[in-house]
Write a protein that holds these residues in place. Structure first.
Motif, mmCIF file in Angstrom:
data_model
loop_
_atom_site.group_PDB
_atom_site.id
_atom_site.type_symbol
_atom_site.label_atom_id
_atom_site.label_comp_id
_atom_site.label_asym_id
_atom_site.label_seq_id
_atom_site.Cartn_x
_atom_site.Cartn_y
_atom_site.Cartn_z
ATOM 1 N N LYS A 87 -69.058 32.279 50.868
ATOM 2 C CA LYS A 87 -68.821 30.994 51.423
ATOM 3 C C LYS A 87 -68.621 31.018 53.092
ATOM 4 C CE LYS A 87 -67.171 28.491 47.622
ATOM 5 N NZ LYS A 87 -65.820 27.768 46.938
ATOM 6 N N ARG A 91 -71.407 29.883 55.839
ATOM 7 C CA ARG A 91 -70.791 28.936 57.032
ATOM 8 C C ARG A 91 -71.101 29.382 58.254
ATOM 9 N NH1 ARG A 91 -67.193 24.405 55.513
ATOM 10 N NH2 ARG A 91 -67.050 24.638 53.328
ATOM 11 N N ARG A 92 -71.037 30.923 58.337
ATOM 12 C CA ARG A 92 -71.370 31.373 59.674
ATOM 13 C C ARG A 92 -72.647 31.196 60.441
ATOM 14 N NH1 ARG A 92 -69.797 37.551 59.887
ATOM 15 N NH2 ARG A 92 -67.727 36.762 59.560
ATOM 16 N N ASP A 96 -74.250 25.757 53.677
ATOM 17 C CA ASP A 96 -73.114 25.540 52.644
ATOM 18 C C ASP A 96 -73.755 26.014 51.428
ATOM 19 O OD1 ASP A 96 -71.035 24.251 54.352
ATOM 20 O OD2 ASP A 96 -71.937 22.436 54.085
#
Length: 105
Positions: A87, A91-92, A96
């Motif tokens: 996750k 997100r980086r 999502d």
């Protein structure tokens, strides 16, 4: 101040720095055990070897603490579970992770 006293203080200081618990809740047995070791080996024929071993102990404890600090600074994902790591990596890059329907059932 003698070399063994300086080494003793350095080892105890490094143990305290690397401890994860608060100063009031630390186990005093560790420090007293090191104190007993140093008192036992003082003024013996093995003192030079013991001092060398304790200097190596200090270097090991210091290096271990620095390694942990560097891992936390430059690899913030090292202590996450595999799911949390996926996750965070998604997100980086601005994504999502889709909700898995098998887990919801």
């Amino acid at each position: 101040m003698s070399s063994s006293t300086i080494t003793y203080r350095a080892v105890i200081r490094e143990i305290n720095r690397s401890s994860v618990s608060a100063p009031g809740t630390r186990n005093k047995v560790i420090a007293s055990s090191f104190r007993a070791l140093f008192d036992k080996k003082r003024n013996t024929e093995e003192q030079a070897r013991f001092d060398h071993d304790m200097k190596n102990t200090f270097i090991f404890l210091h290096s271990q603490r620095m390694h942990k600090e560097l891992l936390e600074r430059y690899n913030p994902l090292h202590d996450l579970t595999p799911e949390e790591r996926i996750k965070a990596t998604a997100r980086r890059v601005g994504l999502d992770v889709p909700v898995n329907s098998e887990k919801d059932s």
